[in-house]
Design an enzyme around this catalytic site. Structure first.
Site, PDB file in Angstrom:
ATOM      1  N   GLU A   1       0.865  -1.184   0.000  1.00 46.86           N
ATOM      2  CA  GLU A   1       0.000   0.000   0.000  1.00 46.86           C
ATOM      3  C   GLU A   1       0.904   1.237   0.000  1.00 46.86           C
ATOM      4  OE1 GLU A   1      -1.565   0.762   3.944  1.00 46.86           O
ATOM      5  OE2 GLU A   1      -3.353   1.742   3.159  1.00 46.86           O
TER       6      GLU A   1
ATOM      7  N   GLU B   1      -6.093   8.711   7.972  1.00 41.51           N
ATOM      8  CA  GLU B   1      -6.481   8.422   6.578  1.00 41.51           C
ATOM      9  C   GLU B   1      -7.759   9.151   6.155  1.00 41.51           C
ATOM     10  OE1 GLU B   1      -5.921   4.654   4.540  1.00 41.51           O
ATOM     11  OE2 GLU B   1      -5.095   3.872   6.407  1.00 41.51           O
TER      12      GLU B   1
ATOM     13  N   LYS C   1      -9.432   1.827  -1.909  1.00 41.37           N
ATOM     14  CA  LYS C   1      -9.639   1.267  -0.566  1.00 41.37           C
ATOM     15  C   LYS C   1     -10.995   1.683   0.014  1.00 41.37           C
ATOM     16  CE  LYS C   1      -7.067   1.198   3.871  1.00 41.37           C
ATOM     17  NZ  LYS C   1      -5.841   1.736   4.502  1.00 41.37           N
TER      18      LYS C   1
ATOM     19  N   CYS D   1      -4.727  -3.050   2.852  1.00 37.25           N
ATOM     20  CA  CYS D   1      -4.475  -2.996   4.291  1.00 37.25           C
ATOM     21  C   CYS D   1      -5.668  -3.316   5.183  1.00 37.25           C
ATOM     22  CB  CYS D   1      -3.845  -1.661   4.669  1.00 37.25           C
ATOM     23  SG  CYS D   1      -3.112  -1.764   6.320  1.00 37.25           S
TER      24      CYS D   1
ATOM     25  N   ASN E   1       0.321  -1.085   5.316  1.00 40.22           N
ATOM     26  CA  ASN E   1       1.189  -0.316   6.213  1.00 40.22           C
ATOM     27  C   ASN E   1       0.557  -0.466   7.591  1.00 40.22           C
ATOM     28  OD1 ASN E   1       3.121   2.083   4.811  1.00 40.22           O
ATOM     29  ND2 ASN E   1       1.474   1.334   3.502  1.00 40.22           N
TER      30      ASN E   1
ATOM     31  N   ASN F   1      -7.058   6.189  -1.610  1.00 37.50           N
ATOM     32  CA  ASN F   1      -5.953   5.275  -1.350  1.00 37.50           C
ATOM     33  C   ASN F   1      -6.180   4.095  -2.306  1.00 37.50           C
ATOM     34  OD1 ASN F   1      -4.113   3.459  -0.303  1.00 37.50           O
ATOM     35  ND2 ASN F   1      -4.634   3.872   1.839  1.00 37.50           N
TER      36      ASN F   1
END
Ligand code: CDT
Length: 334
Positions: free
Chosen positions: A47, A146, A127, A172, A197, A110
């Site tokens: 990621e 995020e 994501k 993730c 991550n 993302n």
């Protein structure tokens, strides 16, 4: 029919906040070349593989923020990666930060792309499960911002035909939720690629610290088995800007067995020759078309979080006639 596919998780060590994009790409290209020498056909990068994991900082500096994002893909800075992939005939998954639109209409995701062995983009995923807080919270021991930077993904969970295999992508935090895996499994995914991550310690949930690796593998192993698919999970690992990130990149078989796992916290290639047909064997074992009972699972989509237990009357109204009309229905008996 046997159709083996040699895959690699290309784990990355830390990327500093001031890393030059060109230097990061050089690291990625070198992993891709090494993978090709090992006869890999598909390489999975983490990621946000082009930048540091900047959502651990709050920054409102637009020029810094836009420096982390790609406004098109491919673009001149990443083209060495695409050219190397095409020259060597190796596909790849790349996690990156995607910016769409400009000014007030800007949207940021993302994202991850799947690139085929000719260097063309076969698919994109954004994501869906974007964890953390939309605002800096001074009470927290670890910022994870995020939602400050990214919108929730709006492309669903698509499956792509690539390298002779049905491939899905996750990013993730998605791995911790059963639903995306099932949605991919219901489209026949044989292989799911995932970059991550993940901090190796959770200062605000210290009782979980001893289980970080377990909580990383457990949902993916269960998902591999329950959906009959292979998983390749690739970490950005090591101490990055003061935060220790988990390694543990791994490859998981449809049996749920972890067949390969990384041994460092740096740039590392983890390879395995997988047999997509094994996914078929496990899918046949579960035979979802015959045994799944979607008419009994409606609550999964009706509710987001947990609520009160349903009464039998509520269950009866929720269940389709196919279920509630059966003689085993207690209300039908009375
Ligand atoms: N990148 C990412 O999604 N990380 C989350 C950590 C959230 S907790 C601080 C994960 O699920 O690993």
């Amino acid at each position: 029919m046997e159709r083996p596919l040699t895959v690699a998780a290309a784990q990355l060590g830390p990327i500093s906040r001031d890393a030059r994009r060109q230097d990061v790409i050089t690291r990625l290209v070198s992993l891709l070349e090494k993978a090709a020498r090992m006869e890999c056909q598909l390489v999975v990068f983490p990621e946000m593989a082009l930048t540091t994991f900047f959502p651990r900082f709050l920054t409102e500096d637009e020029s810094e923020i836009s420096g982390y994002f790609e406004t098109e893909m491919p673009n001149p800075s990443v083209s060495p990666l695409f050219e190397t992939a095409a020259r060597l005939g190796v596909g790849f998954y790349l996690g990156y930060c995607e910016q769409v639109g400009r000014g007030k209409a800007v949207r940021r995701y993302n994202s991850a792309i799947l690139v085929d062995e000719t260097g063309h983009i076969a698919g994109k995923y954004r994501k869906v499960h974007v964890p953390g807080n939309p605002q800096y919270d001074p009470a927290l021991g670890l910022q994870h911002l995020e939602p400050w930077y990214f919108l929730d993904g709006d492309l669903g969970f698509p499956v792509f035909h690539c390298l002779g295999t049905r491939i899905g992508m996750l990013i993730c935090n998605d791995r911790r939720w059963p639903e995306p895996w099932r949605v991919l499994g219901l489209q026949g995914a044989e292989l799911v690629l995932l970059g991550y991550n993940s901090p190796s310690q959770l200062p605000d949930n210290p009782r979980q610290n001893a289980f970080r690796t377990e909580h990383h593998q457990l949902p993916m192993r269960a998902a591999a088995y329950q959906n009959g698919l292979w998983v390749v999970a690739s970490a950005k690992a090591g101490r990055e800007e003061g935060c220790d990130m988990m390694g543990g990149s791994c490859i998981i078989a449809p049996s749920g067995e972890v067949v390969a796992v990384s041994s460092t916290l740096g740039d590392e290639l983890l390879t395995y020759t997988l047999e997509p047909g094994l996914a078929e064997e496990y899918k046949s074992f579960f035979d979802m078309s015959r045994y799944r009972r979607p008419e009994s699972y409606g609550l999964i989509c009706d509710r987001c979080g947990p609520g009160e237990p349903l009464t039998s009357a509520e269950w009866a109204s929720k269940l389709s006639p196919k279920v509630s009309g059966q003689p085993t229905d207690p209300d039908a008996d009375s």
